[in-house]
Design a protein around this motif. Sequence first.
Motif, mmCIF file in Angstrom:
data_model
loop_
_atom_site.group_PDB
_atom_site.id
_atom_site.type_symbol
_atom_site.label_atom_id
_atom_site.label_comp_id
_atom_site.label_asym_id
_atom_site.label_seq_id
_atom_site.Cartn_x
_atom_site.Cartn_y
_atom_site.Cartn_z
ATOM 1 N N LEU A 1 0.815 -1.290 0.017
ATOM 2 C CA LEU A 1 -0.112 -0.005 0.017
ATOM 3 C C LEU A 1 0.985 1.186 0.029
ATOM 4 C CD1 LEU A 1 -2.696 -1.166 2.710
ATOM 5 C CD2 LEU A 1 -2.931 -0.861 0.066
ATOM 6 N N GLY A 2 2.019 1.267 0.368
ATOM 7 C CA GLY A 2 2.961 2.401 0.530
ATOM 8 C C GLY A 2 4.048 2.170 1.694
ATOM 9 N N THR A 3 4.556 3.461 1.805
ATOM 10 C CA THR A 3 5.585 3.400 2.966
ATOM 11 C C THR A 3 4.719 3.194 4.279
ATOM 12 O OG1 THR A 3 5.421 5.893 3.372
ATOM 13 C CG2 THR A 3 7.014 5.219 1.836
ATOM 14 N N PRO A 4 5.359 3.035 5.438
ATOM 15 C CA PRO A 4 5.122 2.718 6.678
ATOM 16 C C PRO A 4 3.916 4.026 7.063
ATOM 17 C CG PRO A 4 7.008 1.797 6.979
ATOM 18 C CD PRO A 4 6.937 2.636 5.630
ATOM 19 N N HIS A 5 4.201 4.980 6.843
ATOM 20 C CA HIS A 5 3.593 6.121 7.247
ATOM 21 C C HIS A 5 2.595 6.420 6.219
ATOM 22 C CE1 HIS A 5 6.231 8.097 10.252
ATOM 23 N NE2 HIS A 5 7.226 7.890 9.363
ATOM 24 N N GLU A 6 2.583 6.057 5.031
ATOM 25 C CA GLU A 6 1.243 6.267 4.024
ATOM 26 C C GLU A 6 0.516 5.032 4.529
ATOM 27 O OE1 GLU A 6 3.989 7.583 0.032
ATOM 28 O OE2 GLU A 6 3.648 5.567 0.486
ATOM 29 N N VAL B 1 -0.581 4.206 7.315
ATOM 30 C CA VAL B 1 -1.386 4.584 8.487
ATOM 31 C C VAL B 1 -2.314 5.856 7.917
ATOM 32 C CG1 VAL B 1 -1.201 5.799 10.672
ATOM 33 C CG2 VAL B 1 0.287 3.872 10.112
ATOM 34 N N ALA B 2 -1.737 6.555 7.228
ATOM 35 C CA ALA B 2 -2.521 7.774 6.457
ATOM 36 C C ALA B 2 -3.608 7.289 5.695
ATOM 37 C CB ALA B 2 -1.671 8.780 5.751
ATOM 38 N N LEU B 3 -3.375 6.115 5.213
ATOM 39 C CA LEU B 3 -4.521 5.549 4.191
ATOM 40 C C LEU B 3 -5.577 4.895 4.951
ATOM 41 C CD1 LEU B 3 -5.356 4.729 1.111
ATOM 42 C CD2 LEU B 3 -3.859 2.632 1.502
ATOM 43 N N TYR B 4 -5.241 4.288 5.995
ATOM 44 C CA TYR B 4 -6.144 3.792 7.078
ATOM 45 C C TYR B 4 -6.778 4.901 7.701
ATOM 46 C CZ TYR B 4 -7.800 0.743 10.989
ATOM 47 O OH TYR B 4 -8.584 -0.080 11.682
ATOM 48 N N LEU C 1 -10.656 -5.105 6.449
ATOM 49 C CA LEU C 1 -9.163 -5.473 5.923
ATOM 50 C C LEU C 1 -8.162 -4.735 6.617
ATOM 51 C CD1 LEU C 1 -9.900 -5.628 2.151
ATOM 52 C CD2 LEU C 1 -9.387 -7.801 3.757
ATOM 53 N N MET C 2 -8.003 -3.300 6.847
ATOM 54 C CA MET C 2 -6.850 -2.885 7.317
ATOM 55 C C MET C 2 -7.097 -2.939 8.776
ATOM 56 S SD MET C 2 -5.382 -1.200 4.914
ATOM 57 C CE MET C 2 -4.488 0.617 5.313
ATOM 58 N N GLN C 3 -8.403 -3.046 9.387
ATOM 59 C CA GLN C 3 -8.382 -3.347 10.823
ATOM 60 C C GLN C 3 -7.478 -4.574 11.282
ATOM 61 O OE1 GLN C 3 -9.643 -1.774 13.669
ATOM 62 N NE2 GLN C 3 -8.816 -3.708 15.159
ATOM 63 N N HIS C 4 -7.805 -5.661 10.242
ATOM 64 C CA HIS C 4 -7.064 -6.947 10.524
ATOM 65 C C HIS C 4 -5.885 -6.819 9.887
ATOM 66 C CE1 HIS C 4 -10.450 -9.667 12.128
ATOM 67 N NE2 HIS C 4 -11.152 -8.623 11.329
ATOM 68 N N GLY C 5 -5.491 -6.214 9.062
ATOM 69 C CA GLY C 5 -4.048 -6.265 8.742
ATOM 70 C C GLY C 5 -3.262 -5.390 9.425
ATOM 71 N N ILE C 6 -3.518 -4.328 10.166
ATOM 72 C CA ILE C 6 -2.602 -3.517 10.807
ATOM 73 C C ILE C 6 -2.795 -3.723 12.356
ATOM 74 C CG2 ILE C 6 -2.138 -1.026 11.062
ATOM 75 C CD1 ILE C 6 -2.977 -0.515 8.321
ATOM 76 N N ALA C 7 -3.789 -3.516 12.843
ATOM 77 C CA ALA C 7 -4.136 -3.460 14.183
ATOM 78 C C ALA C 7 -4.606 -5.056 14.569
ATOM 79 C CB ALA C 7 -5.400 -2.647 14.592
ATOM 80 N N ASN D 1 -2.411 -1.773 24.499
ATOM 81 C CA ASN D 1 -2.177 -0.566 24.947
ATOM 82 C C ASN D 1 -2.904 0.571 24.385
ATOM 83 O OD1 ASN D 1 -0.704 0.084 22.805
ATOM 84 N ND2 ASN D 1 1.323 -0.245 23.640
ATOM 85 N N GLY D 2 -3.428 0.439 23.263
ATOM 86 C CA GLY D 2 -4.353 1.528 22.621
ATOM 87 C C GLY D 2 -3.287 2.808 22.036
ATOM 88 N N GLU D 3 -2.085 2.691 22.328
ATOM 89 C CA GLU D 3 -1.250 3.831 21.624
ATOM 90 C C GLU D 3 -1.243 4.134 20.224
ATOM 91 O OE1 GLU D 3 2.474 3.957 23.440
ATOM 92 O OE2 GLU D 3 1.934 3.165 25.320
ATOM 93 N N TYR D 4 -1.384 5.238 19.796
ATOM 94 C CA TYR D 4 -1.505 5.476 18.335
ATOM 95 C C TYR D 4 -0.092 5.477 17.869
ATOM 96 C CZ TYR D 4 -1.428 8.479 14.284
ATOM 97 O OH TYR D 4 -1.226 8.997 12.918
ATOM 98 N N SER D 5 0.308 4.957 16.617
ATOM 99 C CA SER D 5 1.588 5.147 15.773
ATOM 100 C C SER D 5 0.972 5.632 14.285
ATOM 101 C CB SER D 5 2.027 3.778 15.938
ATOM 102 O OG SER D 5 3.290 3.754 15.022
ATOM 103 N N ASP D 6 1.857 6.479 14.093
ATOM 104 C CA ASP D 6 1.887 7.200 12.638
ATOM 105 C C ASP D 6 2.531 6.302 11.378
ATOM 106 O OD1 ASP D 6 4.705 7.773 13.376
ATOM 107 O OD2 ASP D 6 4.480 9.950 12.517
ATOM 108 N N ARG D 7 2.917 5.084 11.959
ATOM 109 C CA ARG D 7 3.654 4.252 11.063
ATOM 110 C C ARG D 7 3.215 2.751 11.168
ATOM 111 N NH1 ARG D 7 8.696 2.196 12.035
ATOM 112 N NH2 ARG D 7 9.520 2.487 9.945
ATOM 113 N N PHE D 8 3.152 2.042 10.151
ATOM 114 C CA PHE D 8 3.101 0.524 10.310
ATOM 115 C C PHE D 8 4.204 -0.061 9.535
ATOM 116 C CE2 PHE D 8 1.411 -3.568 8.648
ATOM 117 C CZ PHE D 8 1.280 -4.194 9.957
#
Length: 181
Positions: free
Chosen positions: A30-35, A37-40, A94-100, A109-116
């Motif tokens: 989908l892109g870079t780690p930051h992209e 998360v931005a896409l999500y 798909l993004m929920q299951h693929g990333i989180a 921990n529920g912490e936000y990250s700007d990259r995956f």
Amino acid sequence: MLVEAGFVRAFDSTGGEWTFRPSFGRIASLGTPHEIVALYAGLHGPRAAADATYVLACLCDQDDPTPLIGWLDEEGQHAGTMPAIEQIVIARHLMQHGIAGKAKPGQGNGEYSDRFDAAEYIAAARVHLGLSSADAEALSMTEFQTMLEMKFPQAGEKKRSVPSREEYEAAVKAIEERRRG
């Protein structure tokens, strides 16, 4: 097809069938780690329909999902047979299951990250679960979390069904003091 791990299969009225996999390898496309998360995040904003079409195109097993999801060219947006709102719902799933992941809803921990960074999870699956590169890339986050929980049950949490000796003695002492008091 493991819907519980985030996989989705869609059909259209002509009998066409498409499979979508939120695997680490596909998420990385989908892109870079930051992209990523931005896409999500974009799936919850004004560009949700366009972002959903892109996510579905990247996560589809078949070479050409355009009859289902549509396409964009110089002439504009061409709709597929799947309505935009359904594409958004499926892309979010798909993004929920693929990333989180959703192996243990409500925990973490529920912490936000700007990259995956999918490469980190692929490496972890290879090291901790002994998987090949191809097998690790094929995992969704939900599958990865489930497998880690099975291999390392209650990691960090030591739950006991019986009290320790100290807990028992403290409880007995408290009961005796209440009786006297």
